[in-house]
Design a protein around this motif. Structure first.
Motif, short mmCIF file in Angstrom:
data_model
loop_
_atom_site.label_atom_id
_atom_site.label_comp_id
_atom_site.label_asym_id
_atom_site.label_seq_id
_atom_site.Cartn_x
_atom_site.Cartn_y
_atom_site.Cartn_z
N GLY A 169 0.62 -0.76 -0.23
CA GLY A 169 -0.19 0.15 0.31
C GLY A 169 0.68 1.48 -0.22
N PHE A 170 1.85 0.89 -0.11
CA PHE A 170 2.70 2.73 0.33
C PHE A 170 2.91 2.48 -1.35
CE2 PHE A 170 4.25 0.93 3.72
CZ PHE A 170 4.72 1.42 5.02
N ARG A 171 2.69 4.31 -1.60
CA ARG A 171 2.61 4.88 -2.74
C ARG A 171 4.02 5.83 -2.67
NH1 ARG A 171 0.79 0.55 -3.39
NH2 ARG A 171 -1.90 0.35 -4.15
N ALA A 172 4.30 6.21 -4.24
CA ALA A 172 5.38 7.25 -4.63
C ALA A 172 4.78 8.50 -3.97
CB ALA A 172 6.45 6.89 -5.71
N ARG A 173 4.98 9.34 -4.25
CA ARG A 173 4.76 11.00 -3.86
C ARG A 173 4.91 11.46 -5.51
NH1 ARG A 173 4.39 13.63 1.76
NH2 ARG A 173 2.72 14.85 0.37
N GLU A 174 4.47 11.33 -6.65
CA GLU A 174 5.47 12.02 -7.43
C GLU A 174 5.72 13.09 -7.32
OE1 GLU A 174 5.22 10.66 -10.36
OE2 GLU A 174 4.47 9.16 -9.39
N ASP A 175 5.16 14.62 -6.53
CA ASP A 175 6.00 15.47 -6.62
C ASP A 175 7.08 15.89 -5.73
OD1 ASP A 175 4.88 16.73 -8.85
OD2 ASP A 175 3.06 17.37 -7.53
#
Length: 149
Positions: free
Chosen positions: A135-141
């Motif tokens: 459930g971890f996601r990269a934070r694009e910005d």
């Protein structure tokens, strides 16, 4: 095998230090055992800044997770940062890390933690897949930046 999480206590210092030394050797972190123990001991003694969890049987752990705590206005309260996650090489690829990464956030949320963060090497595709499954996601910005003091 079970990824049961056990909060590490002062009596676990030797077991945890050995696991941390193995992880550090694997990823190329150079640190003396004295410095390693000095960084771990306060976590085991209950300081409010973090916690160390042993994975698997408490007397013969398969690995560990270290979480440090901070405060985030953006996330509305206390947040955690997975500082280190390690499993012995012989038991990897069996779902243990995934199980731990699913159960840890549930336990932390019950304790009031609002968000859990981690960093991953941009070239470590297998670790990125593991974290994404949990459930971890990269934070694009966003990009983690550090300054050693």
């Amino acid at each position: 095998m079970s990824a049961a999480l056990h909060l590490a206590k002062p009596a676990d210092l030797d077991r945890l230090t050995a696991l941390v030394a193995a992880f550090h050797a694997e990823v190329g972190i150079e640190q003396s055992d004295e410095a390693r123990r000095a960084g771990l001991a306060p976590l085991l003694e209950g300081i409010p800044h973090g916690a160390a969890y042993l994975l698997g049987p408490a007397r013969a752990p398969m690995g560990y997770i270290i979480v440090t705590f901070g405060w985030s206005v953006e996330f509305g309260g206390m947040d955690g940062f997975i500082d280190e996650l390690y499993l012995r090489p012989a038991i990897r690829k069996r779902g243990i890390a995934s199980e731990a990464l699913i159960s840890l956030p549930k336990a932390l949320a019950q304790a009031g933690v609002k968000a859990l963060h981690l960093e991953v090497n941009r070239t470590n595709g297998s670790a990125q897949k593991l974290y994404a499954r949990a459930g971890f996601r990269a934070r694009e910005d966003y990009m983690l930046m550090s300054r050693r003091l």
